[in-house]
Design a protein around this motif. Structure first.
Motif, PDB file in Angstrom:
ATOM      1  N   HIS A 125       0.814  -1.217   0.000  1.00 27.00           N
ATOM      2  CA  HIS A 125       0.000   0.000   0.000  1.00 27.00           C
ATOM      3  C   HIS A 125       0.851   1.272   0.000  1.00 27.00           C
ATOM      4  O   HIS A 125       0.311   2.354  -0.167  1.00 27.00           O
ATOM      5  CB  HIS A 125      -0.937   0.017   1.207  1.00 27.00           C
ATOM      6  CG  HIS A 125      -2.028  -1.016   1.131  1.00 27.00           C
ATOM      7  ND1 HIS A 125      -2.942  -1.062   0.104  1.00 27.00           N
ATOM      8  CD2 HIS A 125      -2.329  -2.050   1.942  1.00 27.00           C
ATOM      9  CE1 HIS A 125      -3.776  -2.071   0.287  1.00 27.00           C
ATOM     10  NE2 HIS A 125      -3.427  -2.688   1.399  1.00 27.00           N
ATOM     11  N   ALA A 170       0.351 -10.994   7.851  1.00 26.10           N
ATOM     12  CA  ALA A 170      -0.297 -10.812   9.150  1.00 26.10           C
ATOM     13  C   ALA A 170       0.429  -9.750   9.965  1.00 26.10           C
ATOM     14  O   ALA A 170      -0.198  -8.896  10.608  1.00 26.10           O
ATOM     15  CB  ALA A 170      -0.327 -12.140   9.906  1.00 26.10           C
ATOM     16  N   THR A 171       1.758  -9.782   9.950  1.00 31.79           N
ATOM     17  CA  THR A 171       2.557  -8.788  10.680  1.00 31.79           C
ATOM     18  C   THR A 171       2.317  -7.382  10.140  1.00 31.79           C
ATOM     19  O   THR A 171       2.270  -6.405  10.903  1.00 31.79           O
ATOM     20  CB  THR A 171       4.052  -9.130  10.578  1.00 31.79           C
ATOM     21  OG1 THR A 171       4.273 -10.438  11.104  1.00 31.79           O
ATOM     22  CG2 THR A 171       4.893  -8.121  11.356  1.00 31.79           C
ATOM     23  N   ALA A 172       2.149  -7.282   8.819  1.00 30.43           N
ATOM     24  CA  ALA A 172       1.927  -5.977   8.180  1.00 30.43           C
ATOM     25  C   ALA A 172       0.464  -5.547   8.250  1.00 30.43           C
ATOM     26  O   ALA A 172       0.108  -4.476   7.756  1.00 30.43           O
ATOM     27  CB  ALA A 172       2.388  -6.024   6.729  1.00 30.43           C
ATOM     28  N   GLY A 173      -0.384  -6.365   8.871  1.00 29.59           N
ATOM     29  CA  GLY A 173      -1.806  -6.030   8.987  1.00 29.59           C
ATOM     30  C   GLY A 173      -2.554  -6.130   7.677  1.00 29.59           C
ATOM     31  O   GLY A 173      -3.570  -5.457   7.488  1.00 29.59           O
ATOM     32  N   GLN A 174      -2.089  -7.004   6.762  1.00 22.90           N
ATOM     33  CA  GLN A 174      -2.703  -7.113   5.444  1.00 22.90           C
ATOM     34  C   GLN A 174      -3.583  -8.356   5.286  1.00 22.90           C
ATOM     35  O   GLN A 174      -3.954  -8.708   4.168  1.00 22.90           O
ATOM     36  CB  GLN A 174      -1.610  -7.136   4.368  1.00 22.90           C
ATOM     37  CG  GLN A 174      -0.695  -5.926   4.365  1.00 22.90           C
ATOM     38  CD  GLN A 174      -1.434  -4.640   4.012  1.00 22.90           C
ATOM     39  OE1 GLN A 174      -2.510  -4.673   3.437  1.00 22.90           O
ATOM     40  NE2 GLN A 174      -0.872  -3.512   4.390  1.00 22.90           N
ATOM     41  N   ASP A 222      -7.024 -10.070   5.693  1.00 22.43           N
ATOM     42  CA  ASP A 222      -8.448  -9.784   5.872  1.00 22.43           C
ATOM     43  C   ASP A 222      -9.214 -11.098   5.854  1.00 22.43           C
ATOM     44  O   ASP A 222      -9.423 -11.705   4.810  1.00 22.43           O
ATOM     45  CB  ASP A 222      -8.948  -8.866   4.751  1.00 22.43           C
ATOM     46  CG  ASP A 222     -10.443  -8.554   4.873  1.00 22.43           C
ATOM     47  OD1 ASP A 222     -11.006  -8.810   5.957  1.00 22.43           O
ATOM     48  OD2 ASP A 222     -11.032  -8.084   3.881  1.00 22.43           O
ATOM     49  N   THR A 223      -9.632 -11.554   7.029  1.00 23.68           N
ATOM     50  CA  THR A 223     -10.343 -12.841   7.127  1.00 23.68           C
ATOM     51  C   THR A 223     -11.850 -12.650   7.278  1.00 23.68           C
ATOM     52  O   THR A 223     -12.559 -13.624   7.533  1.00 23.68           O
ATOM     53  CB  THR A 223      -9.819 -13.638   8.334  1.00 23.68           C
ATOM     54  OG1 THR A 223      -9.993 -12.873   9.531  1.00 23.68           O
ATOM     55  CG2 THR A 223      -8.341 -13.983   8.167  1.00 23.68           C
TER      56      THR A 223
END
Length: 243
Positions: free
Chosen positions: A91, A184-188, A190-191
Motif C-alpha cells: 500500500h 499478518a505482521t503488516a496487517g494485510q 483480511d479474514t
C-alpha cells in the motif's frame, strides 16, 4: 451453502487438480476464476496462499524422496526478502509497474522455451535460484502467483517431472508460510467472512489435488513439458492483468 461458496469450491477443486498434476498451476487457475466469482483480490491472495500451502504439504509428504532439499532451501531463503518487500510496499507504493514487469519477464521466458526449446538443460545454479526465489517471494504477497519464477528455473533445468513437482511443493510450503506471517505482521490479512468458508475451500482443493497427483509420472514427458511452458506463459499474462 451459498452459490458463491459452491462456485468457489468448484474453482478450488479444479485449480487443485491442475496444481496436483503440474506442481504450480493452482493459483494461476484459481485467481481469475475466484475474482470472477466475486472474491476481492486480498481474499483471493489469502485463499490461494492457504490452500496451496495445505495441498503442497500433502504433495511434499508423498514425493519427499524426489526433493532436492538444498535447492528448496535456497529458493525459500531467497523468497523471504522478496515476500517482505511485497508485504511492506503493498500500500506504500503502487505495485502495478512491478507486477507488469514481472509478468513480461515470465511471458518472455516461457515463449523463449516454447519457440526455442533448449536441447541441453541449463543448470539451476544458486544465483538463478536466488533470483527466482526473490521474484517469487514478491509475487507471493502481492498476487499469490509465486509459482512461475521457480517453474521457469526448473523447466529450463529439465528436471524430472516428479522432482519438478516435489521441489515446487517444498518451495510453496516455505514461501506461503512466510508470506502469510509477513502479511499478518503488516496487517494485510483480511479474514472477514472467510472463517466459515476456508475449510470448505481447502477440502475442495485437497480433493482436486489428490486426483491430479495420481497422474504425475503417467503423462508423457514431452506433453508435461509443453503443458508447463503453456502455464508459465499464462501465469505471466494473469500476473499482468491482475496488476
Amino acid at each position: 451453502m451459498t452459490a458463491e461458496l459452491v462456485l468457489g469450491a468448484l474453482t478450488l477443486a479444479f485449480s487443485g487438480f491442475v496444481g496436483g498434476l503440474t506442481g504450480f498451476g493452482a493459483s494461476l487457475v484459481g485467481t481469475p476464476l475466484l475474482l470472477l466469482n466475486g472474491f476481492p483480490l486480498p481474499q483471493v491472495v489469502l485463499i490461494n496462499l492457504i490452500t496451496t500451502m495445505i495441498t503442497r504439504l500433502a504433495v511434499l509428504r508423498r514425493e519427499r524422496d524426489h526433493v532436492v532439499w538444498r535447492r528448496v532451501a535456497v529458493l525459500g531463503a531467497a523468497a523471504l526478502p522478496g515476500a517482505a518487500a511485497g508485504a511492506l510496499t503493498l500500500h506504500w507504493l503502487p505495485p502495478h509497474g512491478l507486477r507488469v514487469l514481472a509478468g513480461i519477464v515470465v511471458v518472455l521466458s516461457g515463449l523463449r522455451m516454447l519457440l526455442r526449446p533448449a536441447r541441453a538443460a541449463h543448470p539451476a545454479t544458486p544465483a538463478k535460484q536466488t533470483i527466482a526465489g526473490l521474484l517469487g517471494g514478491y509475487l507471493s504477497t502481492t498476487t499469490s502467483l509465486n509459482g512461475a519464477p521457480p517453474a521457469v528455473l526448473l523447466a529450463s533445468a529439465k528436471v524430472p517431472p516428479r522432482t519438478f513437482v516435489a521441489d515446487l511443493a517444498g518451495y510453496f510450503v516455505v514461501t506461503n508460510c512466510l508470506s502469510l506471517l509477513l502479511l499478518a505482521t503488516a496487517g494485510q490479512v483480511d479474514t472477514a467472512g472467510l472463517a466459515m468458508r476456508l475449510p470448505v475451500l481447502a477440502a475442495a482443493a485437497l480433493i482436486g489435488n489428490a486426483i491430479g497427483g495420481r497422474l504425475i509420472g503417467r503423462v508423457p514427458r514431452a506433453i508435461f513439458e509443453r503443458g508447463i511452458i503453456g502455464l508459465i506463459v499464462a501465469s505471466g499474462i494473469v500476473t499482468m492483468v491482475s496488476a
